[in-house]
Motif scaffolding. Sequence first.
Motif, PDB file in Angstrom:
ATOM      1  N   ALA A 115      48.347  43.032  36.001  1.00  0.00           N
ATOM      2  CA  ALA A 115      49.223  44.006  36.663  1.00  0.00           C
ATOM      3  C   ALA A 115      50.590  43.412  36.986  1.00  0.00           C
ATOM      4  CB  ALA A 115      48.559  44.518  37.942  1.00  0.00           C
ATOM      5  N   PHE A 116      50.606  42.197  37.498  1.00  0.00           N
ATOM      6  CA  PHE A 116      51.862  41.613  37.944  1.00  0.00           C
ATOM      7  C   PHE A 116      52.655  40.963  36.814  1.00  0.00           C
ATOM      8  CE2 PHE A 116      49.622  41.137  42.255  1.00  0.00           C
ATOM      9  CZ  PHE A 116      50.111  42.359  42.688  1.00  0.00           C
ATOM     10  N   GLN A 117      51.962  40.353  35.870  1.00  0.00           N
ATOM     11  CA  GLN A 117      52.675  39.654  34.793  1.00  0.00           C
ATOM     12  C   GLN A 117      52.930  40.559  33.587  1.00  0.00           C
ATOM     13  OE1 GLN A 117      50.483  36.032  34.000  1.00  0.00           O
ATOM     14  NE2 GLN A 117      51.040  35.140  35.964  1.00  0.00           N
ATOM     15  N   ASP A 118      51.895  41.185  33.059  1.00  0.00           N
ATOM     16  CA  ASP A 118      52.046  41.993  31.843  1.00  0.00           C
ATOM     17  C   ASP A 118      52.663  43.360  32.120  1.00  0.00           C
ATOM     18  OD1 ASP A 118      50.235  40.568  29.460  1.00  0.00           O
ATOM     19  OD2 ASP A 118      49.566  40.121  31.481  1.00  0.00           O
ATOM     20  N   ALA A 165      58.748  52.586  42.824  1.00  0.00           N
ATOM     21  CA  ALA A 165      57.462  52.153  43.381  1.00  0.00           C
ATOM     22  C   ALA A 165      56.897  50.940  42.652  1.00  0.00           C
ATOM     23  CB  ALA A 165      56.452  53.294  43.331  1.00  0.00           C
ATOM     24  N   GLN A 166      56.794  50.992  41.328  1.00  0.00           N
ATOM     25  CA  GLN A 166      56.207  49.908  40.537  1.00  0.00           C
ATOM     26  C   GLN A 166      54.845  49.498  41.120  1.00  0.00           C
ATOM     27  OE1 GLN A 166      57.580  48.689  37.584  1.00  0.00           O
ATOM     28  NE2 GLN A 166      58.957  50.403  37.878  1.00  0.00           N
ATOM     29  N   LEU A 178      42.780  50.910  53.834  1.00  0.00           N
ATOM     30  CA  LEU A 178      43.783  50.738  52.787  1.00  0.00           C
ATOM     31  C   LEU A 178      44.180  49.267  52.696  1.00  0.00           C
ATOM     32  CD1 LEU A 178      46.063  53.814  53.556  1.00  0.00           C
ATOM     33  CD2 LEU A 178      44.096  53.662  52.007  1.00  0.00           C
ATOM     34  N   TYR A 179      44.221  48.783  51.467  1.00  0.00           N
ATOM     35  CA  TYR A 179      44.589  47.392  51.188  1.00  0.00           C
ATOM     36  C   TYR A 179      45.690  47.364  50.136  1.00  0.00           C
ATOM     37  CZ  TYR A 179      40.351  45.547  53.468  1.00  0.00           C
ATOM     38  OH  TYR A 179      39.384  45.205  54.368  1.00  0.00           O
ATOM     39  N   ALA A 180      46.433  46.259  50.092  1.00  0.00           N
ATOM     40  CA  ALA A 180      47.423  46.071  49.025  1.00  0.00           C
ATOM     41  C   ALA A 180      47.646  44.589  48.775  1.00  0.00           C
ATOM     42  CB  ALA A 180      48.745  46.750  49.371  1.00  0.00           C
ATOM     43  N   ALA A 181      48.005  44.284  47.536  1.00  0.00           N
ATOM     44  CA  ALA A 181      48.461  42.946  47.148  1.00  0.00           C
ATOM     45  C   ALA A 181      49.806  43.116  46.472  1.00  0.00           C
ATOM     46  CB  ALA A 181      47.464  42.282  46.201  1.00  0.00           C
ATOM     47  N   LEU A 182      50.730  42.209  46.737  1.00  0.00           N
ATOM     48  CA  LEU A 182      52.077  42.254  46.172  1.00  0.00           C
ATOM     49  C   LEU A 182      52.267  41.117  45.171  1.00  0.00           C
ATOM     50  CD1 LEU A 182      54.225  42.852  49.404  1.00  0.00           C
ATOM     51  CD2 LEU A 182      53.112  44.551  47.927  1.00  0.00           C
ATOM     52  N   ALA A 183      53.133  41.354  44.210  1.00  0.00           N
ATOM     53  CA  ALA A 183      53.434  40.316  43.223  1.00  0.00           C
ATOM     54  C   ALA A 183      53.989  39.069  43.899  1.00  0.00           C
ATOM     55  CB  ALA A 183      54.425  40.849  42.196  1.00  0.00           C
ATOM     56  N   PHE A 196      45.937  32.031  39.870  1.00  0.00           N
ATOM     57  CA  PHE A 196      46.461  33.362  39.592  1.00  0.00           C
ATOM     58  C   PHE A 196      47.680  33.313  38.680  1.00  0.00           C
ATOM     59  CE2 PHE A 196      49.707  36.444  40.929  1.00  0.00           C
ATOM     60  CZ  PHE A 196      49.154  37.562  40.333  1.00  0.00           C
ATOM     61  N   ARG A 197      48.651  32.473  38.966  1.00  0.00           N
ATOM     62  CA  ARG A 197      49.913  32.521  38.229  1.00  0.00           C
ATOM     63  C   ARG A 197      49.852  31.689  36.968  1.00  0.00           C
ATOM     64  NH1 ARG A 197      52.685  35.912  41.017  1.00  0.00           N
ATOM     65  NH2 ARG A 197      52.567  35.846  43.246  1.00  0.00           N
TER      66      ARG A 197
END
Length: 199
Positions: free
Chosen positions: A135-138, A105-106, A185-190, A198-199
């Motif tokens: 969340a995405f980087q660390d 899942a990650q 329901l919402y989601a964001a992906l790496a 952001f990056r």
Amino acid sequence: MALFRFSTEPPTRPLLRTQNLILRAPQATDYAAWAVLRMESRAFLTPWEPVWNEDDLTRTSFRLRVKRAAREIAADEAYSLFILDARSETLLGGLTLGLVRRGVAQACTLGYWMGERHAGKGHMTEAVRGALRFAFQDLALHRVEAACLPNNEASRRLLERVGFHQEGLARAYLRINGNWADHLLYAALASDRLPGEFR
């Protein structure tokens, strides 16, 4: 399997800095500021949160909250963070990357609250952007999920502004203010191209 874990060890004491904010784990010394902010914001927060326990604002309850947050961070289960103004170190609100799921899942679930006197000033937008970067980087997560009540326009606008995509409706999803309530329901992906630096 290393493939499904961090490239390094999980952070034990996350300290996130954005342009104007500090996000860090709660500490015992935060009790007075936290209790005052939560109490004065109670009517503002009540429609969007679970019913508060009778002892919710006590020092003992807060001490247990701090210990649980430290334990969950150490176990890579959840990252409960306070949001502070970087200049004054005034407590503004809180944010949690909870229910961390590893393996295939990650993913994790985002939750947040803001003190009434600090709401509507862009602080939570900046905090959530910082939390997504963390969340995405660390944490090397693939997906951050969030849910909000359909009538919570401020929360919907926030999630969409920072790059979350609405994915559906969950019926009677969470018990909020004493009632089982539907949630969007919402989601964001790496892999998403998220707005802002952001990056």
